[in-house]
Design a protein around this motif. Sequence first.
Motif, PDB file in Angstrom:
ATOM      1  N   CYS A 123       0.669  -1.313  -0.064  1.00  9.51           N
ATOM      2  CA  CYS A 123      -0.051   0.216  -0.093  1.00  9.51           C
ATOM      3  C   CYS A 123       1.314   1.143  -0.130  1.00  9.51           C
ATOM      4  O   CYS A 123       1.783   1.357  -0.295  1.00  9.51           O
ATOM      5  CB  CYS A 123      -1.350   0.054   0.826  1.00  9.51           C
ATOM      6  SG  CYS A 123       0.050  -0.064   2.676  1.00  9.51           S
ATOM      7  N   HIS A 133       0.768  -6.541   2.179  1.00  7.26           N
ATOM      8  CA  HIS A 133      -0.672  -6.878   3.403  1.00  7.26           C
ATOM      9  C   HIS A 133      -0.324  -8.270   1.916  1.00  7.26           C
ATOM     10  O   HIS A 133      -1.129  -8.136   0.955  1.00  7.26           O
ATOM     11  CB  HIS A 133      -1.633  -6.175   2.492  1.00  7.26           C
ATOM     12  CG  HIS A 133      -1.635  -4.500   3.277  1.00  7.26           C
ATOM     13  ND1 HIS A 133      -1.708  -4.799   4.608  1.00  7.26           N
ATOM     14  CD2 HIS A 133      -1.704  -3.323   3.131  1.00  7.26           C
ATOM     15  CE1 HIS A 133      -1.600  -3.556   4.925  1.00  7.26           C
ATOM     16  NE2 HIS A 133      -1.630  -3.019   4.221  1.00  7.26           N
ATOM     17  N   CYS A 162      -1.960  -0.531  10.425  1.00  8.33           N
ATOM     18  CA  CYS A 162      -0.845   0.240   8.515  1.00  8.33           C
ATOM     19  C   CYS A 162      -2.353   1.363   8.840  1.00  8.33           C
ATOM     20  O   CYS A 162      -3.468   1.195   8.877  1.00  8.33           O
ATOM     21  CB  CYS A 162      -1.147  -1.386   7.801  1.00  8.33           C
ATOM     22  SG  CYS A 162       0.000  -0.348   6.350  1.00  8.33           S
ATOM     23  N   CYS A 181      -2.615   2.923   5.858  1.00  7.07           N
ATOM     24  CA  CYS A 181      -3.436   2.920   4.944  1.00  7.07           C
ATOM     25  C   CYS A 181      -5.155   2.335   5.218  1.00  7.07           C
ATOM     26  O   CYS A 181      -5.824   2.500   4.716  1.00  7.07           O
ATOM     27  CB  CYS A 181      -3.002   2.046   3.829  1.00  7.07           C
ATOM     28  SG  CYS A 181      -3.680   0.024   4.073  1.00  7.07           S
ATOM     29  N   LYS A 240       0.890  -7.966   7.065  1.00  2.26           N
ATOM     30  CA  LYS A 240       2.009  -7.899   6.792  1.00  2.26           C
ATOM     31  C   LYS A 240       3.026  -8.729   5.968  1.00  2.26           C
ATOM     32  O   LYS A 240       3.242  -9.083   7.384  1.00  2.26           O
ATOM     33  CB  LYS A 240       2.115  -6.602   6.713  1.00  2.26           C
ATOM     34  CG  LYS A 240       1.032  -4.955   5.762  1.00  2.26           C
ATOM     35  CD  LYS A 240       1.794  -4.123   6.011  1.00  2.26           C
ATOM     36  CE  LYS A 240       2.019  -3.404   6.802  1.00  2.26           C
ATOM     37  NZ  LYS A 240       2.459  -1.318   6.560  1.00  2.26           N
TER      38      LYS A 240
HETATM   39 ZN    ZN Z   1      -1.413  -0.244   4.302  1.00  3.78          ZN
END
Ligand code: ZN
Length: 434
Positions: A250, A257, A312, A314, A320
């Motif tokens: 990401c 991910h 994360c 995002c 991850k």
């Molecule tokens: Zn991410």
Amino acid sequence: MSKYWNEEIECMSREDMKKLQSERLVTQVKHVYENVPYYKKLMDEKGVTPDDINGIEDLHKLPFLTKADLREAYPYGLLAKPLSDCVRIQSTSGTTGKRVVAFYTQNDIDIWENCCARAIVAAGGTKDDVCQVCYGYGLFTGGPGLNGGSHKVGCLTLPMSSGNTERQIQFMMDLKSTILCCTPSYAAYIGESLKEMGYKPEDNKLKAGIFGAEPWTEEMRREIEKSLGIKAYDIYGLTETSGPGVSFECEEQTGMHINEDHFIAEIIDPKTGEVLPEGSKGELVFTSITKEAFPLLRYRTRDICVLTREKCSCGRTLVKMSKPMGRSDDMMIIRGVNVFPSQIETVLIEQGYSPNYLIEVDRVNNTDTLDISVEMNAEQFSDTIKDIQKKEAELVAAIKTMLGINPKVHLVSPKSIARSEGKAVRVIDKRKLH
Ligand code: ZN
Ligand code: ADP
């Protein structure tokens, strides 16, 4: 347009994801036990039946599968669906030995392409993008996977395949490609070629690159981002689990991910097979819980990395994995020391060299030798011999600090090391040939 391809899944709570994985695992184990005699035998030998698997907490009870199993069962021994339900095969690149083949139903292809679509959207892709795919097409999974993902997102897709770099660049410029998909070594080569043709990084319309299929360092990422004027995203996968898109990066660019609704990931100690706690470095093992035709359970990838569930930025909750910095079988033991090619690459790029190098290992008089040829750029090449020798000595010292052993370093003239259009070959271990 959403910044996710499948928000419900990509941002699902851990609890819901565990539930989904458990349900799918139970169904998958039954499917495999009933349809794949090869794996049934492995389960019988371990004394496990589908009744013992009630959720992901029971995953560790299942036997592992290895590449050796795939070779032994080649070609049809691990097929879990009648051939009449299969619509495609793909095959590994054969980087580390005899190729293996993987089978897909139409549903398997759809899932795979959706995984690649997640990667493209995570790299900022939308239907307004022009996506140039220069991974190889054919048996190799890179081209077909990203091609399918790009279609799903609705990008204008350029199915270039690899090679013919001048034509790649012409199309890139004429059609104003915004996303580039290829191996990192080929991206570096395209960047180098653009420069030679007199283009500046801002002359192209690229905004993102989706690069994978081989290990690459953070240093190489920065080089590529600079030379193409883009943000470079990592993507990971292997033929055995369908292809690229098993995991994707990401915008945070701190690991990939994993598409956990399709693949359960574990990290094990490669020597003992013991499952290691989160955050430990070890061998990545995948269980595909949705694949119909070729559903590998607890498949040992031989890729070494770390899993993390840290939050994360995002918004995705998918676990991850760190960049796999080489496979367990990429690791060379030189004079008793474990050496990964990526360690050498890190030093070279830090010292201002291009990622064009070749590592040769041999054994002379019972002693391992390590020779590293490194290409100079035109400017470095114009130095006096004395200066070049000094630079070689500096590199030897830097590599010795990193690895603890003394290599021989040869600085060679620009363009003298073969460029790669697919997966780069950076190591020749002659000891294996003797
Ligand atoms: Zn991410
Ligand atoms: P082969 O095993 O013959 O190379 P594949 O083409 O299926 O066949 O390659 C899968 C392997 O490529 C992975 O197991 C991994 O070692 C490597 N790989 C794929 N993507 C990445 C990546 N993003 N970073 C590092 N290695 C990768």
